[in-house]
Structure formats: C-alpha cells, structure tokens
Design an enzyme around this catalytic site. Structure first.
Site, mmCIF file in Angstrom:
data_model
loop_
_atom_site.group_PDB
_atom_site.id
_atom_site.type_symbol
_atom_site.label_atom_id
_atom_site.label_comp_id
_atom_site.label_asym_id
_atom_site.label_seq_id
_atom_site.Cartn_x
_atom_site.Cartn_y
_atom_site.Cartn_z
ATOM 1 N N CYS A 1 0.845 -1.197 0.000
ATOM 2 C CA CYS A 1 0.000 0.000 0.000
ATOM 3 C C CYS A 1 0.885 1.254 0.000
ATOM 4 O O CYS A 1 1.878 1.316 0.726
ATOM 5 C CB CYS A 1 -0.877 -0.006 1.262
ATOM 6 S SG CYS A 1 -1.774 1.541 1.466
ATOM 7 N N SER B 1 -6.961 -9.512 11.852
ATOM 8 C CA SER B 1 -6.756 -8.185 11.252
ATOM 9 C C SER B 1 -6.545 -7.163 12.363
ATOM 10 O O SER B 1 -7.413 -6.951 13.214
ATOM 11 C CB SER B 1 -7.990 -7.820 10.410
ATOM 12 O OG SER B 1 -8.101 -6.421 10.286
ATOM 13 N N GLU C 1 3.585 -5.971 8.930
ATOM 14 C CA GLU C 1 3.952 -4.611 8.509
ATOM 15 C C GLU C 1 5.108 -4.063 9.358
ATOM 16 O O GLU C 1 6.036 -3.436 8.840
ATOM 17 C CB GLU C 1 2.732 -3.674 8.633
ATOM 18 C CG GLU C 1 3.069 -2.265 8.155
ATOM 19 C CD GLU C 1 1.989 -1.247 8.519
ATOM 20 O OE1 GLU C 1 0.803 -1.581 8.481
ATOM 21 O OE2 GLU C 1 2.373 -0.113 8.846
HETATM 22 S S1 SF4 Z 1 -5.263 0.008 6.211
HETATM 23 FE FE1 SF4 Z 1 -3.281 -0.609 5.331
HETATM 24 S S2 SF4 Z 1 -3.758 -1.114 3.210
HETATM 25 FE FE2 SF4 Z 1 -5.473 0.116 3.986
HETATM 26 S S3 SF4 Z 1 -4.989 2.263 3.453
HETATM 27 FE FE3 SF4 Z 1 -4.236 1.878 5.544
HETATM 28 S S4 SF4 Z 1 -2.116 1.295 5.224
HETATM 29 FE FE4 SF4 Z 1 -3.114 1.046 3.265
#
Ligand code: SF4
Length: 284
Positions: A85, A208, A115
C-alpha cells in the site's frame, strides 16, 4: 475496504490470470479474501523463506516488506510483484529519512505484525513499542525518530510519543505521524456510532489488526462490541432487548461480507414481533 487492500487484491487477481503466482503471506488479513484467491489458484508462501516458492511470480502483500527481503527474492530468480500500500510505503520512507538524518529508529506497533517486521527489517536495531513497558528498551541517549504502524489508533501513538518525551525531557524526539487516513476515519466514525448504538458489530478477519483495534476502541467507549468474520457468526442472543445495532468493518473486509451482516441483522429484526432492531451501517 480501503483503497490499499482493494488495489492489492485487484493487482494479484490480474497477475494470477496471466501466470501462476504465490502470495508471500496473507494478502490481507481476511479469510474470505484468502478463500477467493485460493479459488483462483493463487498459492500462499512465506516471505521469510526466500526462494522457496514453486512459482516464478511472487507477490509482496499490501503490508509491505523490507527492501532487503524484496531484493533477496529478486536475486533468487523470482519476478516480484509489489502490492505494498502507498501509505505503508510512506511509513517506510518516513523511517528511512529519520535514520538518514541520524535519528534512532522507533516504531509504535505490534511486534509480530508483518507490517512492523517489514518496517524494521532494514533497520535491525530499531525498537518497537507495543506496550509502555517497551519504553525501557529505548537507548538512554541520542535523538529518537518515531513512526507508527499504519493501523494503530492515533490517540495511543500520541500517548506513547508523549511518554517518550516525558522520559527524555532534554533529548530530541521527532515523530512523523504515519497512521493511515482510512484507519483514522474509521476510528473517528466509531465514536459517533457508539453513541447511537447499544451493540456494535465489527466485521473483519480475526487476525486483522485494524479490525481488532475497532473492537477494543468500541469497548473502551462503553459499547457492547462483537467481532465477526462473517454473517453466520451473528448470534440472536446478543440482541435480546436491543433496538439499535451499529455496524462497522475493518479495512480489509469485503463489501459483500458487510452487506451480508447487515442483511442478516435486518432479517433477525424482521423476525421479531416486538422491539424492532434497526441496523445502522456506518461506512456505506
Ligand atoms: S489500512 Fe493498510 S492497506 Fe489500507 S490504506 Fe491503511 S495502510 Fe493502506
């Protein structure tokens, strides 16, 4: 579903249609997404096991990876498709700039989250602050450069930064806010939802991080919160005597999953003769 997850999913589906592909980790922390990808023949591998993929093409997930890992997979002869991302990349860039400028790297986040492992992978000495007890791991002198995992609640990150500054009144602490906007938006919207709802349903993968943070925040705001991955997990007893139910979802939850949860709530409400239950989708 946030744009980062949506784009990663679309890109993986596109490359999988052309050539077999292995995703290095869970593309997103959502079992329904994983099931959809498996149905397309997409395999799952491990980022740490460099070169151990049966397919030439491998995918770095939306959570990102350290540059050193990306390079290792390329050097092992794999075509690396990067779906990191842009907001995770922004966090990597911020940490890299801080280190270049001479700051000691500090990340506020979950130590074992993919991450965070990616963020610290290029800076092996970095300290990760998951709880306030981890503040003891910080070096006693020198300037500190702090970023955070993109899905941490901003209020918690700011509290950690304030505690660091309190401990080092004479040292420089530079903080770059790398919490992503979709996370901030959801966390903020949840406050309004909790005021209007007796029970809050949070939809998303059990592993998550941003989904779990929503559950924690709802509970801290005094709401009765339940975390479900799919509509079939809703239990009628949760809504005994309840008339207002709020629904929110993690950033990696499919729209159809949220729709199915709201539809099931509505059908449960319709099945009642008294005290109709109103489902309030928050983010639609
Ligand atoms: S939750 Fe993760 S994948 Fe979604 S916009 Fe935020 S950083 Fe990007």
């Amino acid at each position: 579903m946030c744009f980062g997850v949506r784009d990663a999913l679309r890109k993986t589906q596109q490359v999988a249609a052309a050539e077999p592909v292995t995703v290095l980790g869970q593309l997103v922390h959502n079992p329904e997404v994983s099931e959809q990808l498996q149905a397309l023949g997409v395999r799952e591998g491990r980022l740490e096991e460099v070169g151990q993929s049966a397919t030439r093409q491998v995918v770095i997930t939306a959570h990102g990876a350290a540059d050193v890992q990306r390079k290792a997979w390329s050097e092992a002869g794999h075509a690396v498709v990067d779906t990191t991302c842009p907001l995770v990349k922004k966090a990597h860039g911020a940490l890299g700039r801080l280190v270049e400028a001479g700051y000691f790297p500090v990340v506020v986040g979950k130590k074992n989250h993919v991450e965070v492992r990616g963020l610290t992978g290029d800076f092996p000495g970095a300290v990760v602050i998951e709880t306030l007890a981890d503040l003891d791991d910080l070096p006693l002198s020198g300037s500190l450069g702090v970023v955070s995992q993109t899905t941490q609640p901003l209020a918690w990150v700011e509290r950690v930064v304030a505690c660091i500054r309190e401990r080092r009144p004479h040292g420089e602490v530079r903080f770059i806010d790398t919490v992503c906007q979709p996370t901030k938006d959801r966390q903020e919207a949840l406050e309004g939802l909790c005021q209007r709802s007796e029970v809050v349903i949070v939809v998303g993968g059990h592993n998550s991080n941003n989904t779990r943070e929503l559950v924690t925040k709802a509970a801290s705001l005094g709401a009765i919160a339940y975390h479900v991955e799919r509509a079939s997990e809703l239990e009628a007893r949760w809504f005994d005597g309840v008339t207002d139910v709020g629904v929110t979802a993690g950033t990696s939850t499919l729209d159809e999953t949220v729709d199915a949860v709201v539809a099931r709530l509505r059908s449960m409400a319709a099945a009642r003769t008294a005290a109709p239950l109103r489902a309030q989708p928050l983010l639609r």
